[in-house]
Design an enzyme around this catalytic site. Structure first.
Site, short mmCIF file in Angstrom:
data_model
loop_
_atom_site.label_atom_id
_atom_site.label_comp_id
_atom_site.label_asym_id
_atom_site.label_seq_id
_atom_site.Cartn_x
_atom_site.Cartn_y
_atom_site.Cartn_z
N GLY A 131 0.82 -1.06 -0.34
CA GLY A 131 0.17 0.03 0.11
C GLY A 131 0.45 1.26 0.22
N ASN A 132 2.39 1.07 0.36
CA ASN A 132 3.14 2.63 0.00
C ASN A 132 3.04 2.65 -1.19
OD1 ASN A 132 4.88 4.50 0.40
ND2 ASN A 132 5.18 3.55 2.71
N GLY A 133 2.89 4.21 -1.81
CA GLY A 133 3.45 4.14 -3.56
C GLY A 133 5.13 4.09 -3.40
N PHE A 134 6.03 4.72 -3.15
CA PHE A 134 7.56 4.62 -2.81
C PHE A 134 7.77 3.75 -3.81
CE2 PHE A 134 12.18 3.95 -2.55
CZ PHE A 134 11.86 5.64 -2.05
N SER A 184 4.63 8.50 0.75
CA SER A 184 3.88 7.64 0.14
C SER A 184 3.88 6.30 0.89
CB SER A 184 5.77 7.01 -0.13
OG SER A 184 6.68 6.67 0.41
#
Length: 171
Positions: free
Chosen positions: A46-49, A148
């Site tokens: 779920g982290n967009g980094f 992010s």
């Protein structure tokens, strides 16, 4: 113990990913549970980094295995680290961080001769990082990026545009 009778865990961050070519050092706060379990920066899906940095670098980072992602960042002069070495925390949210031990960010920056900018991944990293850098913060260009994290409820296109500012330091 916290107010609910549960003893928070002491979470420990990862070593830096940086080298003498690093022009931009991206600093998070402290890895979340998914990252700690996987022993990888930004492992929570779920982290967009990785998507955001893929846009910045022009490399499809999410499609690569973790080690290749790190190599691709280093090859494009990007380093990773966290502002907190270890802290007590229940869960993964920055708001749950207690008793943080901040890292010596200026000492790390001093080891990076090509460093042009320090980018904070979210407000917690910024708050702790700028305080830790103190008067030395002016020696490098500092930017605060929209977090992010999936917990940061900003549309993906706005996050992407915000993160694209990093490109100016990588050319």
């Amino acid at each position: 113990m916290s107010g609910n009778g549960i003893t928070p865990r002491r979470d420990h961050a990862f070593p830096p990913v940086a080298d003498a070519r690093t022009r931009v050092l991206i600093l998070g706060s402290l890895p979340g549970r998914a990252s700690l379990a996987a022993r990888e920066y930004y492992a929570n899906p779920g982290n967009g980094f990785w998507r955001l940095m893929g846009a910045v670098t022009g490399v499809d980072l999410p499609a690569l295995p973790y080690a290749a992602r790190l190599e691709a960042l280093l090859a494009r002069d990007v380093g990773l680290w966290d502002v907190i070495a270890h802290a007590e925390r229940q869960g993964s949210l920055d708001s749950a961080i207690r008793a943080p031990a901040a890292r010596d960010l200026a000492a790390m920056a001093d080891t990076l001769p090509a460093l042009r900018a320090i980018a904070f991944n979210g407000r917690t990293a910024e708050r702790i990082g700028l305080r830790r850098l103190g008067e030395r913060a002016g020696e490098w260009r500092t930017l605060t990026l929209l977090s992010s994290s999936g917990a940061c409820a900003v549309p993906a296109d706005a996050k992407r545009e915000n993160w694209m500012r990093l490109r100016a330091f990588l050319q």
